[in-house]
Design an enzyme around this catalytic site. Structure first.
Site, PDB file in Angstrom:
ATOM      1  N   ARG A 114      -9.075  -0.029   3.559  1.00 27.62           N
ATOM      2  CA  ARG A 114      -8.169   0.987   3.006  1.00 27.62           C
ATOM      3  C   ARG A 114      -6.816   0.368   2.670  1.00 27.62           C
ATOM      4  O   ARG A 114      -6.125   0.847   1.766  1.00 27.62           O
ATOM      5  CB  ARG A 114      -7.931   2.108   4.035  1.00 27.62           C
ATOM      6  CG  ARG A 114      -9.022   3.133   4.128  1.00 27.62           C
ATOM      7  CD  ARG A 114      -8.562   4.308   4.983  1.00 27.62           C
ATOM      8  NE  ARG A 114      -7.203   4.655   4.638  1.00 27.62           N
ATOM      9  CZ  ARG A 114      -6.220   4.860   5.524  1.00 27.62           C
ATOM     10  NH1 ARG A 114      -6.435   4.782   6.808  1.00 27.62           N
ATOM     11  NH2 ARG A 114      -5.015   5.168   5.116  1.00 27.62           N
ATOM     12  N   ARG A 156      -0.575  15.121  12.888  1.00 27.09           N
ATOM     13  CA  ARG A 156       0.120  14.688  11.664  1.00 27.09           C
ATOM     14  C   ARG A 156       0.518  15.918  10.849  1.00 27.09           C
ATOM     15  O   ARG A 156      -0.080  16.219   9.814  1.00 27.09           O
ATOM     16  CB  ARG A 156      -0.753  13.728  10.842  1.00 27.09           C
ATOM     17  CG  ARG A 156      -1.086  12.456  11.594  1.00 27.09           C
ATOM     18  CD  ARG A 156      -1.766  11.409  10.749  1.00 27.09           C
ATOM     19  NE  ARG A 156      -0.835  10.707   9.874  1.00 27.09           N
ATOM     20  CZ  ARG A 156      -1.146   9.586   9.220  1.00 27.09           C
ATOM     21  NH1 ARG A 156      -2.336   9.052   9.327  1.00 27.09           N
ATOM     22  NH2 ARG A 156      -0.256   9.002   8.438  1.00 27.09           N
ATOM     23  N   ARG A 173      -4.528   9.783   3.650  1.00 32.17           N
ATOM     24  CA  ARG A 173      -3.342  10.554   4.009  1.00 32.17           C
ATOM     25  C   ARG A 173      -2.435  10.769   2.791  1.00 32.17           C
ATOM     26  O   ARG A 173      -1.884  11.834   2.581  1.00 32.17           O
ATOM     27  CB  ARG A 173      -2.588   9.743   5.078  1.00 32.17           C
ATOM     28  CG  ARG A 173      -1.430  10.459   5.677  1.00 32.17           C
ATOM     29  CD  ARG A 173      -1.926  11.517   6.625  1.00 32.17           C
ATOM     30  NE  ARG A 173      -0.888  12.464   6.959  1.00 32.17           N
ATOM     31  CZ  ARG A 173      -1.137  13.668   7.442  1.00 32.17           C
ATOM     32  NH1 ARG A 173      -2.356  14.072   7.643  1.00 32.17           N
ATOM     33  NH2 ARG A 173      -0.157  14.482   7.725  1.00 32.17           N
ATOM     34  N   LYS A 185       0.836  -1.213   0.000  1.00 34.61           N
ATOM     35  CA  LYS A 185       0.000   0.000   0.000  1.00 34.61           C
ATOM     36  C   LYS A 185       0.868   1.259   0.000  1.00 34.61           C
ATOM     37  O   LYS A 185       0.666   2.156  -0.823  1.00 34.61           O
ATOM     38  CB  LYS A 185      -0.894   0.014   1.251  1.00 34.61           C
ATOM     39  CG  LYS A 185      -1.526   1.377   1.546  1.00 34.61           C
ATOM     40  CD  LYS A 185      -2.425   1.367   2.764  1.00 34.61           C
ATOM     41  CE  LYS A 185      -1.807   1.811   4.053  1.00 34.61           C
ATOM     42  NZ  LYS A 185      -1.650   3.248   4.284  1.00 34.61           N
ATOM     43  N   ASN A 186       1.813   1.332   0.920  1.00 31.64           N
ATOM     44  CA  ASN A 186       2.526   2.598   1.090  1.00 31.64           C
ATOM     45  C   ASN A 186       3.529   2.873  -0.023  1.00 31.64           C
ATOM     46  O   ASN A 186       4.031   3.999  -0.138  1.00 31.64           O
ATOM     47  CB  ASN A 186       3.175   2.661   2.484  1.00 31.64           C
ATOM     48  CG  ASN A 186       2.102   2.823   3.566  1.00 31.64           C
ATOM     49  OD1 ASN A 186       0.945   3.151   3.259  1.00 31.64           O
ATOM     50  ND2 ASN A 186       2.475   2.575   4.814  1.00 31.64           N
ATOM     51  N   CYS A 230      -5.759   7.850   8.652  1.00 29.42           N
ATOM     52  CA  CYS A 230      -6.060   7.282   9.968  1.00 29.42           C
ATOM     53  C   CYS A 230      -5.842   8.311  11.065  1.00 29.42           C
ATOM     54  O   CYS A 230      -4.895   9.090  11.009  1.00 29.42           O
ATOM     55  CB  CYS A 230      -5.151   6.083  10.231  1.00 29.42           C
ATOM     56  SG  CYS A 230      -5.703   4.579   9.438  1.00 29.42           S
ATOM     57  N   ILE A 252       2.613  18.605   8.381  1.00 33.47           N
ATOM     58  CA  ILE A 252       3.285  18.428   7.079  1.00 33.47           C
ATOM     59  C   ILE A 252       4.382  19.484   6.898  1.00 33.47           C
ATOM     60  O   ILE A 252       4.766  19.807   5.779  1.00 33.47           O
ATOM     61  CB  ILE A 252       2.285  18.466   5.898  1.00 33.47           C
ATOM     62  CG1 ILE A 252       1.491  19.783   5.885  1.00 33.47           C
ATOM     63  CG2 ILE A 252       1.347  17.288   5.896  1.00 33.47           C
ATOM     64  CD1 ILE A 252       0.891  20.065   4.518  1.00 33.47           C
ATOM     65  N   ASP A 253       4.870  20.020   8.041  1.00 30.96           N
ATOM     66  CA  ASP A 253       5.887  21.076   7.968  1.00 30.96           C
ATOM     67  C   ASP A 253       7.139  20.627   7.209  1.00 30.96           C
ATOM     68  O   ASP A 253       7.753  21.416   6.485  1.00 30.96           O
ATOM     69  CB  ASP A 253       6.255  21.556   9.381  1.00 30.96           C
ATOM     70  CG  ASP A 253       6.769  20.414  10.251  1.00 30.96           C
ATOM     71  OD1 ASP A 253       6.075  19.384  10.359  1.00 30.96           O
ATOM     72  OD2 ASP A 253       7.868  20.535  10.809  1.00 30.96           O
ATOM     73  N   ASP A 274       3.488   0.437  12.175  1.00 30.11           N
ATOM     74  CA  ASP A 274       2.306  -0.140  11.512  1.00 30.11           C
ATOM     75  C   ASP A 274       2.063  -1.599  11.899  1.00 30.11           C
ATOM     76  O   ASP A 274       1.077  -2.199  11.466  1.00 30.11           O
ATOM     77  CB  ASP A 274       2.436  -0.004   9.984  1.00 30.11           C
ATOM     78  CG  ASP A 274       2.450   1.456   9.553  1.00 30.11           C
ATOM     79  OD1 ASP A 274       2.089   2.317  10.364  1.00 30.11           O
ATOM     80  OD2 ASP A 274       2.831   1.724   8.401  1.00 30.11           O
TER      81      ASP A 274
HETATM   82  N1  EPU Z   1       6.227  14.424  10.963  1.00 30.45           N
HETATM   83  C1  EPU Z   1       6.430  15.743  11.230  1.00 30.45           C
HETATM   84  N2  EPU Z   1       6.357  16.625  10.175  1.00 30.45           N
HETATM   85  C2  EPU Z   1       6.107  16.231   8.905  1.00 30.45           C
HETATM   86  C3  EPU Z   1       5.891  14.877   8.653  1.00 30.45           C
HETATM   87  C4  EPU Z   1       5.958  13.981   9.702  1.00 30.45           C
HETATM   88  O1  EPU Z   1       6.670  16.130  12.360  1.00 30.45           O
HETATM   89  O2  EPU Z   1       6.064  17.096   8.006  1.00 30.45           O
HETATM   90  C5  EPU Z   1       6.299  13.451  12.078  1.00 30.45           C
HETATM   91  C6  EPU Z   1       4.964  12.750  12.299  1.00 30.45           C
HETATM   92  O3  EPU Z   1       4.125  13.504  13.155  1.00 30.45           O
HETATM   93  C7  EPU Z   1       5.395  11.423  12.893  1.00 30.45           C
HETATM   94  C8  EPU Z   1       6.748  11.163  12.234  1.00 30.45           C
HETATM   95  O4  EPU Z   1       7.174  12.409  11.714  1.00 30.45           O
HETATM   96  O5  EPU Z   1       5.584  11.542  14.274  1.00 30.45           O
HETATM   97  C9  EPU Z   1       6.728  10.149  11.124  1.00 30.45           C
HETATM   98  O6  EPU Z   1       5.738  10.510  10.157  1.00 30.45           O
HETATM   99  P1  EPU Z   1       5.884  10.078   8.626  1.00 30.45           P
HETATM  100  O7  EPU Z   1       5.938  11.309   7.810  1.00 30.45           O
HETATM  101  O8  EPU Z   1       6.998   9.101   8.507  1.00 30.45           O
HETATM  102  O9  EPU Z   1       4.512   9.342   8.390  1.00 30.45           O
HETATM  103  P2  EPU Z   1       3.591   9.418   7.120  1.00 30.45           P
HETATM  104  O10 EPU Z   1       4.416   9.570   5.895  1.00 30.45           O
HETATM  105  O11 EPU Z   1       2.479  10.365   7.330  1.00 30.45           O
HETATM  106  C10 EPU Z   1       3.737   6.869   6.608  1.00 30.45           C
HETATM  107  C11 EPU Z   1       2.754   5.762   6.424  1.00 30.45           C
HETATM  108  C12 EPU Z   1       2.139   5.393   7.766  1.00 30.45           C
HETATM  109  C13 EPU Z   1       3.250   4.993   8.724  1.00 30.45           C
HETATM  110  C14 EPU Z   1       4.305   6.103   8.822  1.00 30.45           C
HETATM  111  C15 EPU Z   1       5.507   5.711   9.665  1.00 30.45           C
HETATM  112  C16 EPU Z   1       1.950   6.178   4.197  1.00 30.45           C
HETATM  113  C17 EPU Z   1       0.844   6.615   3.319  1.00 30.45           C
HETATM  114  N3  EPU Z   1       1.719   6.196   5.502  1.00 30.45           N
HETATM  115  O12 EPU Z   1       2.985   7.962   7.139  1.00 30.45           O
HETATM  116  O13 EPU Z   1       1.328   4.257   7.497  1.00 30.45           O
HETATM  117  O14 EPU Z   1       2.713   4.763  10.010  1.00 30.45           O
HETATM  118  O15 EPU Z   1       4.765   6.447   7.502  1.00 30.45           O
HETATM  119  O16 EPU Z   1       6.123   4.595   9.132  1.00 30.45           O
HETATM  120  O17 EPU Z   1       3.010   5.792   3.723  1.00 30.45           O
HETATM  121  C18 EPU Z   1      -0.357   2.702   7.891  1.00 30.45           C
HETATM  122  O18 EPU Z   1      -0.026   2.159   6.813  1.00 30.45           O
HETATM  123  O19 EPU Z   1      -1.140   2.171   8.725  1.00 30.45           O
HETATM  124  C19 EPU Z   1       0.182   4.026   8.198  1.00 30.45           C
HETATM  125  C20 EPU Z   1      -0.350   4.847   9.091  1.00 30.45           C
END
Ligand code: EPU
Length: 447
Positions: A397, A122, A93, A22-23, A117, A124-125, A305
């Site tokens: 999902r 979460r 997301r 998925k990811n 989720c 996006i900075d 995950d």
């Molecule tokens: N973070 C920030 N700023 C940002 C982005 C992230 O502070 O701009 C923080 C987040 O708050 C978090 C950490 O960095 O504490 C890690 O977040 P990350 O960006 O790695 O997560 P993501 O890209 O939003 C993806 C997966 C998630 C998985 C995480 C961690 C996708 C679509 N989602 O999320 O998958 O938990 O990486 O490995 O790839 C799932 O599949 O169930 C799922 C939630």
């Protein structure tokens, strides 16, 4: 409203095949936008996040056609819109990958703030930091993110936290930027490497994916390609835990055992036997399960995950286990539901203490997020009696035909449709996280 009804207590045996990740898929599908020619993407999982991604591409003007089992031909040359509206972006997301892909191709993007989720804050900075480092300006208004650049130029990007999404988005935006981009403190998950391999197969010049420094030399054009998405590490891990929880003995096919190392090591500590082959593994249990401690961490650490699924298993193990969640603030939403099934779990901040009771009892429960839903399925398979899981759209999902695959392994699980009550109907309409029902793109519906 659909629910899963599970009659627990059956050992899982036989063989199961893992679908595409998925990811990885949710980043590779938007990445096709960067190509100047059509691409064929294979091993695409049939999950609602993919249905939404394909639908967004179609709404932009891309031509999406099925190209065999789990494969799509996507022609991005007809894209006329650079906008992902709220109605579709809110549903997952990963809609944020359209920001990087559109910016990288057209120097502009307009995408609604993403959904997904409910795992806590979460931000996006770091995504925005990457885009601005490459020369883009952004505005946030009315829930929309607008990106614009007169030109994208390579730069150094140092992430303050290790982030999967921002690392992938930086790669998407930098792949055609002029000159060299160096991403430091990059995430190293298998799907980062998969995205880099896909982009390189279109003619990009990306080195170092899978390490914490990724170097990207911008290219002018990307050409069409045929590419197969890697197998889903988390789906494989979920089946490993499900087999262990039912004291089963089964083969999991279409996996990359190296991607499963952190999960394999923990399961072995708990007393699960695992034998690795080239692209499959055998999982079986022939002795009592024992406690362990787990701290989630970015790859190659134990994946967040898989945290809820392994927690469900540890409720069945002897002794007290401690789980520390280091990535998300709110990833213990499943605990109350597992308690309804007889689990003894105490949560204090980011730490959960699990007193293994050795048994669970069936109960009506609700999935609050994707992996929480997987944990409840595992608990239901191991429990005595009947477990009914509501809100399974979360599970759909990210898991491709979960109930069918489990049934083939001998589980007694059914998906049952329950007519919505009028109040529930209204709630469903307005729920921001409701997944893809009624949002099948023509192409996805056709396969
Ligand atoms: N973070 C920030 N700023 C940002 C982005 C992230 O502070 O701009 C923080 C987040 O708050 C978090 C950490 O960095 O504490 C890690 O977040 P990350 O960006 O790695 O997560 P993501 O890209 O939003 C993806 C997966 C998630 C998985 C995480 C961690 C996708 C679509 N989602 O999320 O998958 O938990 O990486 O490995 O790839 C799932 O599949 O169930 C799922 C939630």
């Amino acid at each position: 409203m659909d629910k899963f009804v599970i009659k627990g207590g059956r050992r899982l045996t036989g063989e199961v095949s893992i679908s595409g990740a998925k990811n990885a898929a949710v980043a590779i599908l938007p990445a096709v936008i960067l190509s100047d020619e059509p691409c064929v993407i294979e091993n695409v999982p049939s999950i609602s996040d993919v249905v939404i991604s394909l639908r967004i591409l179609e709404e932009m003007g891309a031509e999406v056609t099925p190209a065999g089992h789990d494969a799509y031909r996507i022609d991005p040359t007809k894209i006329t819109k650079c906008c992902v509206p709220y109605e579709t972006a809110r549903k997952m997301r990963a809609s944020y990958y359209f920001l990087g892909a559109l910016l990288g191709k057209f120097n502009k993007a307009r995408v609604s703030m993403p959904g997904g989720c409910p795992l806590g804050d979460r931000p996006i900075d770091q995504h925005l930091k990457a885009f601005t480092a490459l020369g883009a300006d952004y505005t946030l208004s009315q829930g929309m993110i607008d990106l614009k650049a007169s030109k994208l130029t390579g730069n150094q990007i140092f992430f303050d936290v290790v982030t999967v999404g921002a690392t992938m988005n930086a790669m998407l935006a930098a792949v055609k930027a002029e000159g060299l981009t160096v991403i430091e403190n990059a995430a190293k998950e298998p799907h980062i490497v998969d995205l880099a391999n896909f982009l390189n197969s279109m003619g990009a010049n990306i080195m170092g994916a899978g390490t914490d420094v990724i170097k990207i030399r911008g290219v002018k054009h990307l050409h069409g390609t045929t590419y197969a998405v890697i197998p889903d590490q988390i789906e494989a891990g979920t089946f490993m835990v499900a087999i262990a929880a039912t004291k089963g003995d089964a083969i999991i096919k279409n996996v990359i055992p190296k991607h499963l190392e952190s999960i394999t090591k923990k399961l072995e500590k708990i007393g699960v036997n695992i034998e690795q082959f080239d692209d499959s593994i055998r999982v079986w249990v022939d002795s009592p399960l024992v406690k362990t401690n787990i701290k989630t961490a970015p790859h190659p650490g134990f994946p967040t995950d898989m945290q809820s699924q392994i927690a469900a298993l540890l409720t069945l193990a002897e002794g007290t286990s401690i789980i520390t969640e280091n990535i998300w603030d709110q990833r213990f939403g499943y605990v109350d539901e597992l308690r309804r099934m007889g689990a003894d779990i105490t949560v204090n901040g980011k730490v959960a203490l699990i007193e293994g009771t050795g048994k669970l009892m069936g109960a009506p429960v609700k999935a609050c997020d994707l992996r929480a839903g997987a944990a409840l399925i595992i608990a239901g398979l191991a429990a005595s009696g009947i477990t009914e899981i509501e809100d399974i759209y979360h599970i759909e999902r990210g898991y491709d035909c979960m109930e069918g695959k489990l049934r083939a392994l001998g589980a007694d699980i059914e998906k049952v449709s329950v007519p919505d009550k009028p109040a529930a109907k209204e709630a469903k309409k307005s729920s921001v996280n409701r997944a893809a029902d009624n949002h099948q793109p023509a192409a996805a519906a056709a396969v």
